[in-house]
Scaffold this motif. Structure first.
Motif, mmCIF file in Angstrom:
data_model
loop_
_atom_site.group_PDB
_atom_site.id
_atom_site.type_symbol
_atom_site.label_atom_id
_atom_site.label_comp_id
_atom_site.label_asym_id
_atom_site.label_seq_id
_atom_site.Cartn_x
_atom_site.Cartn_y
_atom_site.Cartn_z
ATOM 1 N N LEU A 153 0.861 -1.176 0.000
ATOM 2 C CA LEU A 153 0.000 0.000 0.000
ATOM 3 C C LEU A 153 0.894 1.221 0.000
ATOM 4 O O LEU A 153 1.876 1.285 0.759
ATOM 5 C CB LEU A 153 -0.916 0.005 1.228
ATOM 6 N N ALA B 152 -0.136 -0.224 7.457
ATOM 7 C CA ALA B 152 -1.309 -0.695 6.718
ATOM 8 C C ALA B 152 -1.596 -2.126 7.148
ATOM 9 O O ALA B 152 -0.698 -2.837 7.618
ATOM 10 C CB ALA B 152 -1.065 -0.641 5.209
ATOM 11 N N VAL B 153 -2.851 -2.534 6.996
ATOM 12 C CA VAL B 153 -3.305 -3.852 7.429
ATOM 13 C C VAL B 153 -4.002 -4.518 6.247
ATOM 14 O O VAL B 153 -4.701 -3.855 5.483
ATOM 15 C CB VAL B 153 -4.299 -3.686 8.613
ATOM 16 N N LEU B 154 -3.777 -5.810 6.091
ATOM 17 C CA LEU B 154 -4.475 -6.583 5.060
ATOM 18 C C LEU B 154 -5.332 -7.647 5.724
ATOM 19 O O LEU B 154 -4.816 -8.488 6.465
ATOM 20 C CB LEU B 154 -3.475 -7.243 4.109
ATOM 21 N N PRO C 34 -4.951 2.418 7.163
ATOM 22 C CA PRO C 34 -5.858 1.861 6.166
ATOM 23 C C PRO C 34 -5.869 0.338 6.250
ATOM 24 O O PRO C 34 -4.825 -0.293 6.447
ATOM 25 C CB PRO C 34 -5.272 2.338 4.830
ATOM 26 N N VAL D 17 -6.914 -2.893 4.046
ATOM 27 C CA VAL D 17 -7.289 -3.429 2.737
ATOM 28 C C VAL D 17 -8.039 -4.733 2.983
ATOM 29 O O VAL D 17 -7.585 -5.567 3.772
ATOM 30 C CB VAL D 17 -6.026 -3.714 1.895
ATOM 31 N N CYS E 26 4.530 -6.910 0.862
ATOM 32 C CA CYS E 26 4.874 -6.248 2.130
ATOM 33 C C CYS E 26 4.089 -6.816 3.313
ATOM 34 O O CYS E 26 4.451 -6.580 4.464
ATOM 35 C CB CYS E 26 4.573 -4.754 2.035
ATOM 36 N N PHE E 27 3.001 -7.547 3.033
ATOM 37 C CA PHE E 27 2.100 -7.979 4.115
ATOM 38 C C PHE E 27 2.489 -9.362 4.628
ATOM 39 O O PHE E 27 1.811 -10.357 4.334
ATOM 40 C CB PHE E 27 0.654 -7.950 3.634
ATOM 41 N N THR E 28 3.579 -9.425 5.374
ATOM 42 C CA THR E 28 4.091 -10.717 5.811
ATOM 43 C C THR E 28 3.954 -10.927 7.322
ATOM 44 O O THR E 28 4.231 -12.016 7.819
ATOM 45 C CB THR E 28 5.583 -10.849 5.451
ATOM 46 N N ASP E 29 3.561 -9.879 8.047
ATOM 47 C CA ASP E 29 3.541 -9.935 9.522
ATOM 48 C C ASP E 29 2.143 -10.312 9.989
ATOM 49 O O ASP E 29 1.329 -9.456 10.346
ATOM 50 C CB ASP E 29 3.966 -8.560 10.059
ATOM 51 N N GLU E 30 1.876 -11.628 9.990
ATOM 52 C CA GLU E 30 0.507 -12.079 10.282
ATOM 53 C C GLU E 30 0.212 -12.022 11.788
ATOM 54 O O GLU E 30 1.041 -12.422 12.600
ATOM 55 C CB GLU E 30 0.295 -13.504 9.754
ATOM 56 N N LEU E 31 -0.958 -11.508 12.122
ATOM 57 C CA LEU E 31 -1.390 -11.389 13.520
ATOM 58 C C LEU E 31 -2.324 -12.544 13.861
ATOM 59 O O LEU E 31 -3.042 -13.039 12.996
ATOM 60 C CB LEU E 31 -2.116 -10.060 13.745
ATOM 61 N N VAL F 165 -5.232 -11.577 9.291
ATOM 62 C CA VAL F 165 -4.900 -10.154 9.406
ATOM 63 C C VAL F 165 -3.381 -10.062 9.377
ATOM 64 O O VAL F 165 -2.701 -10.762 10.126
ATOM 65 C CB VAL F 165 -5.413 -9.552 10.732
ATOM 66 N N ALA F 166 -2.848 -9.222 8.502
ATOM 67 C CA ALA F 166 -1.392 -9.057 8.425
ATOM 68 C C ALA F 166 -1.033 -7.585 8.374
ATOM 69 O O ALA F 166 -1.715 -6.775 7.725
ATOM 70 C CB ALA F 166 -0.844 -9.768 7.180
ATOM 71 N N LEU F 167 0.022 -7.227 9.087
ATOM 72 C CA LEU F 167 0.597 -5.882 9.001
ATOM 73 C C LEU F 167 1.594 -5.849 7.860
ATOM 74 O O LEU F 167 2.219 -6.870 7.532
ATOM 75 C CB LEU F 167 1.360 -5.539 10.281
ATOM 76 N N ASP F 168 1.789 -4.668 7.277
ATOM 77 C CA ASP F 168 2.841 -4.565 6.267
ATOM 78 C C ASP F 168 4.184 -4.261 6.937
ATOM 79 O O ASP F 168 4.275 -4.143 8.166
ATOM 80 C CB ASP F 168 2.468 -3.553 5.180
#
Lengths: 114, 114
Positions: free
Chosen positions: A36, B87-89, B22, B24, A106-111, B79-82
């Motif tokens: 993003l 940003a969150v996916l 944001p 996504v 970029c979205f590799t840090d899963e919660l 849910v993943a952070l960038d």
């Protein structure tokens, strides 16, 4: 700031107080959400007229053609506004990793969801 | 505002001046990008602990459980952070159309690339 963006598009774009909208970047073919970034009117104008993804860097306060230094370009296939005009979705052909850390997305840090 | 969000996650989240990031929203299975919404710490906390997508409405200035009035819920799968934490996916199972206009995705207003 002044921009050459088509006034008809500029009128549909709802920017935040900093003049920016979030741009979601999705890979063509795989559908993977890569990153993003942020666009003002001029970044969107440059993206639409060059076909190369161009963003506004909030930290460096400058325009940034993706891949200009890394070589990891994004060739833009489509650009769509959302229903409110306050977000943009790009589909791109990504050269190399999209993330500056070297990962594809970029979205590799899963919660954890509890 | 105070939130019950895990402090370890809160520390990784880089919020904008309004305290928001944001989010996504991508559909599980199809990979379609459905919408973009906004979260503060508390919205992320509620999303992670209930598994129901919960956002902060910038226009109404209130929390908003997706589907609460429309019935068009989002069951959150991941849910993943960038890389920057700004940003969150979310990947979700979407019930009905994601967009309040009745379309499956909010990103229907395609712009011409010249």
């Amino acid at each position: 700031m002044p921009s050459s963006l088509d006034p008809a598009i500029a009128a549909r774009l709802k920017r935040d107080p900093a003049g920016l909208v979030p741009a979601v970047v999705q890979e063509h073919g795989t559908g993977e959400v890569l990153m993003l970034a942020w666009m003002d009117n001029e970044a969107l104008h440059r993206t639409l007229t060059t076909g190369r993804a161009t963003y506004w860097s909030r930290s460096r306060r400058e325009y940034w053609v993706k891949g200009e230094t890394s070589g990891h370009h994004q060739h833009v296939r489509s650009v769509a506004l959302d229903c409110d005009g306050d977000a943009v979705l790009l589909t791109v052909d990504q050269t190399g990793p999209a993330c500056h850390t070297g990962t594809h997305s970029c979205f590799t840090d899963e919660l954890e969801i509890r």
